[in-house]
Motif scaffolding. Structure first.
Motif, short mmCIF file in Angstrom:
data_model
loop_
_atom_site.label_atom_id
_atom_site.label_comp_id
_atom_site.label_asym_id
_atom_site.label_seq_id
_atom_site.Cartn_x
_atom_site.Cartn_y
_atom_site.Cartn_z
N UNK A 28 0.81 -1.22 0.00
CA UNK A 28 0.00 0.00 0.00
C UNK A 28 0.85 1.27 0.00
N UNK A 29 2.01 1.26 0.66
CA UNK A 29 2.89 2.44 0.64
C UNK A 29 3.30 2.79 -0.78
N UNK A 30 3.63 1.78 -1.54
CA UNK A 30 4.04 1.97 -2.93
C UNK A 30 2.86 2.42 -3.80
N UNK A 31 1.71 1.80 -3.59
CA UNK A 31 0.54 2.10 -4.40
C UNK A 31 -0.04 3.48 -4.11
N UNK A 32 0.34 4.07 -2.97
CA UNK A 32 -0.18 5.40 -2.61
C UNK A 32 0.82 6.53 -2.89
N UNK A 33 1.93 6.22 -3.55
CA UNK A 33 2.89 7.26 -3.93
C UNK A 33 2.25 8.24 -4.93
N UNK A 34 2.87 9.39 -5.09
CA UNK A 34 2.43 10.33 -6.13
C UNK A 34 2.71 9.72 -7.50
N UNK A 35 1.94 10.14 -8.49
CA UNK A 35 2.13 9.70 -9.87
C UNK A 35 1.94 8.20 -10.03
N UNK A 36 0.87 7.68 -9.43
CA UNK A 36 0.48 6.27 -9.57
C UNK A 36 -0.89 6.23 -10.22
N UNK A 37 -1.03 5.44 -11.27
CA UNK A 37 -2.32 5.29 -11.94
C UNK A 37 -2.76 3.84 -11.86
N UNK A 38 -4.06 3.64 -11.61
CA UNK A 38 -4.61 2.28 -11.53
C UNK A 38 -5.63 2.08 -12.65
N UNK A 39 -5.66 0.85 -13.18
CA UNK A 39 -6.61 0.53 -14.24
C UNK A 39 -7.06 -0.92 -14.07
N UNK A 40 -8.38 -1.13 -14.05
CA UNK A 40 -8.90 -2.49 -13.99
C UNK A 40 -8.87 -3.08 -15.40
N UNK A 41 -8.37 -4.31 -15.49
CA UNK A 41 -8.24 -5.00 -16.77
C UNK A 41 -9.10 -6.25 -16.72
N UNK A 42 -9.92 -6.46 -17.71
CA UNK A 42 -10.79 -7.64 -17.89
C UNK A 42 -11.57 -8.03 -16.62
N UNK A 43 -11.91 -7.09 -15.80
CA UNK A 43 -12.73 -7.26 -14.59
C UNK A 43 -12.07 -8.08 -13.49
N UNK A 44 -10.97 -8.77 -13.78
CA UNK A 44 -10.33 -9.63 -12.79
C UNK A 44 -9.00 -9.12 -12.27
#
Length: 144
Positions: A28-44
């Motif tokens: 979570x520390x890494x995923x909450x850094x600045x300049x992080x984008x998330x994208x759901x792929x194929x619903x899974x």
């Protein structure tokens, strides 16, 4: 956890402190850094692009990391010598286990890594390591 863009790339293990099989909570520390984008792929799956350095792929069925891919800013090396920008010829001299998969258009090694080349320069663009279960028919059941 800080992102170490020089950490070695280790097949079936991870990139430095980023370990395959880690949960999203553990990273979570890494995923909450600045300049992080998330994208759901194929619903899974969900992919996190972190500071144009790494992509982390998690399965939403168990929230575990199953694949890590380099992006343009990553400086770490695979087998201590192969990195973003390495030529195809150099890559094959360093690691002859790579075989080209024409369907996927990637270089694959049974050592747990695949590499995508930049079509214009014929140099390494993306290096991916993954869990061995990714190749199993039961992967989507998330029993790993």
């Amino acid at each position: 956890m800080l992102l170490d863009i020089t950490a070695p790339i280790i097949p079936f293990k991870g990139f430095g402190e980023i370990k395959l099989y880690s949960t999203r909570d553990e990273l979570s520390d890494l995923l909450s850094l600045n300049n992080v984008e998330a994208m759901v792929i194929n619903e899974n799956w969900i992919r996190y692009d972190i500071q144009n350095s790494v992509e982390l792929f998690f399965h939403l069925g168990n929230n575990k990391l199953f694949r890590i891919t380099t992006l343009d800013n990553y400086k770490g090396r695979l087998f201590e010598k192969i990195g973003v920008g390495t030529t195809e010829q150099e890559m094959l001299e360093i690691e002859p286990s790579f075989v080209y998969n024409e369907f996927e258009e990637v270089w694959e090694s049974d050592k747990g890594v695949f590499i995508e080349m930049d079509a214009e320069t014929n140099k390494v663009r993306w290096i991916s390591v993954y869990i061995p279960e990714l190749d199993l028919e039961s992967f989507e059941e998330c029993n790993w």
